[in-house]
Design a protein around this motif. Sequence first.
Motif, PDB file in Angstrom:
ATOM      1  N   UNK A   1      17.183 -32.546  -5.244  1.00 49.87           N
ATOM      2  CA  UNK A   1      16.435 -31.417  -4.705  1.00 49.87           C
ATOM      3  C   UNK A   1      16.377 -30.258  -5.698  1.00 49.87           C
ATOM      4  N   UNK A   2      17.520 -29.898  -6.267  1.00 56.08           N
ATOM      5  CA  UNK A   2      17.536 -28.799  -7.235  1.00 56.08           C
ATOM      6  C   UNK A   2      16.767 -29.163  -8.505  1.00 56.08           C
ATOM      7  N   UNK A   3      16.799 -30.427  -8.886  1.00 50.78           N
ATOM      8  CA  UNK A   3      16.026 -30.858 -10.043  1.00 50.78           C
ATOM      9  C   UNK A   3      14.532 -30.698  -9.776  1.00 50.78           C
ATOM     10  N   UNK A   4      14.098 -31.067  -8.562  1.00 48.73           N
ATOM     11  CA  UNK A   4      12.694 -30.873  -8.203  1.00 48.73           C
ATOM     12  C   UNK A   4      12.313 -29.399  -8.252  1.00 48.73           C
ATOM     13  N   UNK A   5      13.171 -28.549  -7.740  1.00 49.54           N
ATOM     14  CA  UNK A   5      12.866 -27.111  -7.721  1.00 49.54           C
ATOM     15  C   UNK A   5      12.769 -26.556  -9.144  1.00 49.54           C
ATOM     16  N   UNK A   6      13.754 -26.885  -9.986  1.00 50.83           N
ATOM     17  CA  UNK A   6      13.755 -26.342 -11.348  1.00 50.83           C
ATOM     18  C   UNK A   6      12.624 -26.929 -12.192  1.00 50.83           C
ATOM     19  N   UNK A   7      12.395 -28.234 -12.075  1.00 56.40           N
ATOM     20  CA  UNK A   7      11.287 -28.832 -12.823  1.00 56.40           C
ATOM     21  C   UNK A   7       9.948 -28.351 -12.297  1.00 56.40           C
ATOM     22  N   UNK A   8       9.843 -28.165 -10.992  1.00 59.81           N
ATOM     23  CA  UNK A   8       8.616 -27.629 -10.422  1.00 59.81           C
ATOM     24  C   UNK A   8       8.335 -26.223 -10.916  1.00 59.81           C
ATOM     25  N   UNK A   9       9.383 -25.410 -11.021  1.00 61.66           N
ATOM     26  CA  UNK A   9       9.217 -24.059 -11.560  1.00 61.66           C
ATOM     27  C   UNK A   9       8.799 -24.117 -13.024  1.00 61.66           C
ATOM     28  N   UNK A  10       9.392 -25.045 -13.770  1.00 60.54           N
ATOM     29  CA  UNK A  10       9.024 -25.207 -15.183  1.00 60.54           C
ATOM     30  C   UNK A  10       7.552 -25.587 -15.317  1.00 60.54           C
ATOM     31  N   UNK A  11       7.114 -26.528 -14.496  1.00 57.34           N
ATOM     32  CA  UNK A  11       5.716 -26.948 -14.540  1.00 57.34           C
ATOM     33  C   UNK A  11       4.782 -25.829 -14.087  1.00 57.34           C
ATOM     34  N   UNK A  12       5.192 -25.072 -13.087  1.00 61.57           N
ATOM     35  CA  UNK A  12       4.363 -23.957 -12.618  1.00 61.57           C
ATOM     36  C   UNK A  12       4.194 -22.906 -13.707  1.00 61.57           C
ATOM     37  N   UNK A  13       5.281 -22.593 -14.393  1.00 61.56           N
ATOM     38  CA  UNK A  13       5.208 -21.631 -15.496  1.00 61.56           C
ATOM     39  C   UNK A  13       4.311 -22.171 -16.602  1.00 61.56           C
ATOM     40  N   UNK A  14       4.468 -23.459 -16.934  1.00 63.13           N
ATOM     41  CA  UNK A  14       3.631 -24.047 -17.987  1.00 63.13           C
ATOM     42  C   UNK A  14       2.166 -24.101 -17.575  1.00 63.13           C
ATOM     43  N   UNK A  15       1.885 -24.316 -16.302  1.00 64.77           N
ATOM     44  CA  UNK A  15       0.495 -24.381 -15.842  1.00 64.77           C
ATOM     45  C   UNK A  15      -0.220 -23.043 -15.941  1.00 64.77           C
ATOM     46  N   UNK A  16       0.530 -21.962 -15.974  1.00 66.33           N
ATOM     47  CA  UNK A  16      -0.099 -20.649 -16.135  1.00 66.33           C
ATOM     48  C   UNK A  16      -0.360 -20.321 -17.598  1.00 66.33           C
TER      49      UNK A  16
END
Length: 154
Positions: A100-115
């Motif tokens: 779960x925490x891996x999904x949250x942190x990787x999701x945040x990483x991808x969200x930052x990269x998508x911007x």
Amino acid sequence: MTQPSPTPGGASSDRTGRYVTQPNGHVTPVSPFTDVWRWHVTMAASILFRATIIAATVGAVILTVWLGALAFGPDHYACLLDLAGSPIGLIVFFGLTVVLFSFVLNGARHLINDTGRGLTLKSANLLSNIAVWGPVPLAVVFWIILFAAGRVSL
């Protein structure tokens, strides 16, 4: 950028299988990246993210079993709760917390990269290191809080 030259003697003396002799006689690498490739933390973050997707499938199966036990009545549900509260069950749920925490942190990483941010080498390394190393300490802190609050016990 110049490529390192292959071993003397061309592709026939290359024991790694990374070079091939072209029909025109030039010796070239099988892949143009075999000479410049090296392991990097961003690759580890990508691979671990895919591994967490596989592990989340286990969580989906456990959720389905939980719903089935709930539907079959109190006896089945009590049996499932006993199994979930066992040491093996707690280890499985700890692993799912890491996922779960891996999904949250990787999701945040991808969200930052998508911007369009976090794409420089320094920031990509930082975000990848957080995504790779962050889930386990966060899960440990989460479970310490659960045990301290009395929500979980052995």
